[in-house]
Structures are given as structure tokens and as C-alpha cells.
Enzyme design. Structure first.
Site, mmCIF file in Angstrom:
data_model
loop_
_atom_site.group_PDB
_atom_site.id
_atom_site.type_symbol
_atom_site.label_atom_id
_atom_site.label_comp_id
_atom_site.label_asym_id
_atom_site.label_seq_id
_atom_site.Cartn_x
_atom_site.Cartn_y
_atom_site.Cartn_z
ATOM 1 N N TYR A 252 51.008 10.385 30.425
ATOM 2 C CA TYR A 252 49.693 9.816 30.745
ATOM 3 C C TYR A 252 49.150 10.370 32.061
ATOM 4 C CZ TYR A 252 46.327 6.224 32.273
ATOM 5 O OH TYR A 252 45.207 5.562 32.732
ATOM 6 N N SER B 298 42.339 8.369 36.857
ATOM 7 C CA SER B 298 43.214 7.265 37.285
ATOM 8 C C SER B 298 43.863 7.614 38.615
ATOM 9 C CB SER B 298 44.315 7.054 36.241
ATOM 10 O OG SER B 298 45.299 6.165 36.744
#
Ligand code: NAD
Ligand code: MG
Length: 303
Positions: free
Chosen positions: A208, A195
Site C-alpha cells: 500500500y 497518504s
């Protein structure tokens, strides 16, 4: 989503207007993993648009997070490029998964639905074994599943959430890659999903973002290790993409009306725009590419 979304991935399009920008109607919240069935507007995973050209003919793929979002787009593309696919997803996502199974079958390929919990090592091992038993082996592993829960403060991140995020995003990758490498022949590929958060962590996504940085390091290390075996390992790093993850607690609900507008292209991405990256890294077209990260993020600068 728009008329232009009916064009396939080869048509000339203006990327700034190809898909819509968010507005207040995008603010929504779903409990649990979230489903496309309940998301509006419905994301574009290439259902009516992705056009295959035989780039993965006869390949045997396992895709996690296969029911929705980016995983769904990867499955549709893999099948239309000629691959058979084992689909991993959570049991609660059966309705989304059924649609994807149907799309694979419509492409004339075999779909094997195998729901389960990636936090469980024995399920991860069984998933790879499923490909061996039902497809006759595995030559593509696309790890797309992930867990993302926004929290304002570190004090709000429970040990349970921290543990679940790491088990889902990091441990499952370790277990799946370990089992897959044992089965893979030269020419096989692993594609992991990182990401923009790996380099630009949001203050509200501390746990995360950490898992995504780990995925980058894990993938580069593993790529070097298995290169002599003829197995390649690469990463796709998405930016803001309109998927169930985001409205199932991935972002604060209030922020969804602005989702993705900070990117140079000025809009969120759609899952269909990720599919060509997975296909490229899965196919022999990328034969000299390993340990690489392909950023698909609307133009946000990366290291
Ligand atoms: P998504 O919700 O459509 O897909 C995530 C999938 O993960 C779910 O469908 C579910 O099947 C799977 N999953 C979660 N926990 C699981 C568990 N315990 N066991 C089995 N499966 C589980 O959302 P998405 O955005 O398509 O996410 C796909 C990947 O893309 C994730 O790794 C996510 O971190 C990454 N990503 C997404 C964005 C974005 O903006 N959407 C940005 C960067 C990275
Ligand atoms: Mg899902």
C-alpha cells in the site's frame, strides 16, 4: 460524534478535542471494502455540518470512493459548493452510496450513481464518459478510492493482493486521468489521494505505501505535463482518518484502540476535516497551485 462536531468548518474550535480519541470499543473488523453502515462510531463526513459558499457553482465532478469516508466528505462538500457529481463506488457499497446520493440531491445538485470496479480499465473509461453524457463534461476529477490491507510479513502478501492494491490505487489513476484529460477544458482540476504512508511507510503496509509514493510521483509528473493545457493536478495526503478502510483490514484490529493518537494533535482525523482540502484544490482559489501535496495529517512532519 460530539456536540462540537455539530459546528461547521468555520467555527472556532480546539482541534485537540474537536473529535473523540479512540478506545477499546473502536476495535472492529469488516470483510471486503467495509461500510459506514456497520462502522461505530460513525465517521463524520460533514453530513450535518459542512457549509458551502458557492465555490464550485456549476462544476461537473467525478469522485471515486464516493460512498464512504473521505470520498463521501468530498462529494458532500462539492455538492454544497454547487457542483454536480458522478459517484463511483463498489456495487457492494450501495447502501452507503444511497445516503450520499440523497445528500447531493438535498443540496439541490445532480447525483449520478455509477458503481463498478476500478481495477477494470473499461469501467474507468465508462466512468469519465458517464460525466460527459450525464453532466455535459468533466472539470473536476477527485480520485479518492483506495485499497489497503495490512500484513505482518512480506510472505503474507500474495501476488493477488499486491496486484489488486496496485490495480486499485495506481492503474485506475492512470486510466481515469488519461480519459479525463482528453475531455477537460482549461480550468479543470485533478485531485489524487496519497497518504502519510508515502513518506513514513508502516512495516505492515509495504504494498500500500508503495502505491501512495507512486501516486505522488505520478501526480507531479502529470501536473507538469498538462499545465500548458490549463489543467492542474494536486494531491491530498491524509494521515490517520476514521473510515471503513481502517477496520476492513487496513489496520490490525488490535491497533484500532490507539488509532491516530500518535499524531501531534493526539487523535484520529475525521473525513469532514479533509473536505476543505479537496474543495480548495478543486476550485479556482488554488489557481496558481499545481503539482502540490496538501498534507492533512494531524501535524505529522512530511518532507
Ligand atoms: P473508504 O473505505 O471509505 O474509501 C475507500 C473507497 O475505495 C471505498 O469506499 C470504495 O468505494 C473504493 N474502492 C476500493 N476498491 C475499489 C475498486 N476496486 N473499485 C471501485 N472502488 C473501490 O476509506 P477512506 O479512508 O476514505 O479512503 C479514501 C482514500 O484515502 C484512499 O485512497 C486511502 O488510501 C486514502 N487514505 C486514507 C487514510 C485513512 O486513514 N483513512 C489515510 C491516508 C490515505
Ligand atoms: Mg466504502
Amino acid at each position: 460524534m460530539t456536540d462540537q462536531a455539530n459546528l461547521d468548518q468555520y467555527s472556532l474550535q480546539d482541534p485537540t478535542t474537536q473529535y473523540p480519541k479512540p478506545d477499546d470499543s473502536w476495535k472492529q473488523y469488516q470483510k471486503g471494502a467495509g461500510t459506514e453502515q456497520e462502522q461505530h462510531p460513525k465517521p463524520d463526513a460533514g453530513e450535518t455540518t459542512y457549509r458551502g459558499t458557492g465555490r464550485l457553482t456549476g462544476r461537473k465532478a467525478v469522485v471515486t470512493g464516493a460512498d464512504s469516508g473521505i470520498g463521501r466528505a468530498a462529494v458532500i462538500a462539492f455538492a454544497r459548493e454547487g457542483a454536480d457529481v458522478v459517484l463511483s463506488y463498489l456495487p457492494e457499497e450501495e447502501e452507503d452510496a444511497k445516503e450520499v446520493v440523497q445528500l447531493v440531491e438535498q443540496a439541490g445538485r445532480k447525483a449520478v450513481a455509477f458503481p463498478g470496479d476500478l481495477k477494470d480499465e473499461s469501467y474507468c473509461e465508462a466512468l469519465i464518459q458517464k460525466a460527459v453524457d450525464e453532466l455535459g463534461g468533466i472539470d473536476i476529477l477527485a480520485n479518492v478510492a483506495g485499497k489497503q490491507q495490512t500484513q505482518e510479513s512480506i510472505e503474507d502478501i500474495t501476488t493477488e493482493q499486491f496486484d489488486e492494491t496496485f490495480k486499485t490505487n495506481v492503474y485506475s489513476l492512470f486510466w481515469l486521468c488519461k480519459a479525463a484529460v482528453k475531455q477537460m477544458q482549461p480550468g479543470s482540476t485533478i485531485i489524487n489521494t496519497s497518504s502519510i504512508q508515502a513518506y513514513e511507510p508502516s512495516p505492515t503496509l509495504v504494498d500500500y505505501a508503495s502505491t501512495k509514493a507512486q501516486i505522488n510521483a505520478f501526480s507531479k509528473g502529470l501536473a507538469g505535463q498538462v499545465a500548458p493545457k490549463g489543467i492542474r493536478v494536486n494531491v491530498v495526503a491524509p494521515g490517520p482518518i476514521w473510515t471503513p478502510l481502517q477496520q476492513a483490514g487496513g489496520q490490525p484490529t488490535e491497533a484500532l484502540s490507539e488509532f491516530g493518537v500518535q499524531t501531534p494533535l493526539g487523535r484520529p482525523g475525521q473525513p469532514a476535516e479533509l473536505a476543505p482540502a479537496y474543495v480548495f484544490l478543486a476550485s479556482a482559489e488554488s489557481s496558481y497551485v499545481t503539482g502540490e501535496t496538501l498534507n492533512v495529517n494531524g501535524g505529522m512532519p512530511t518532507p
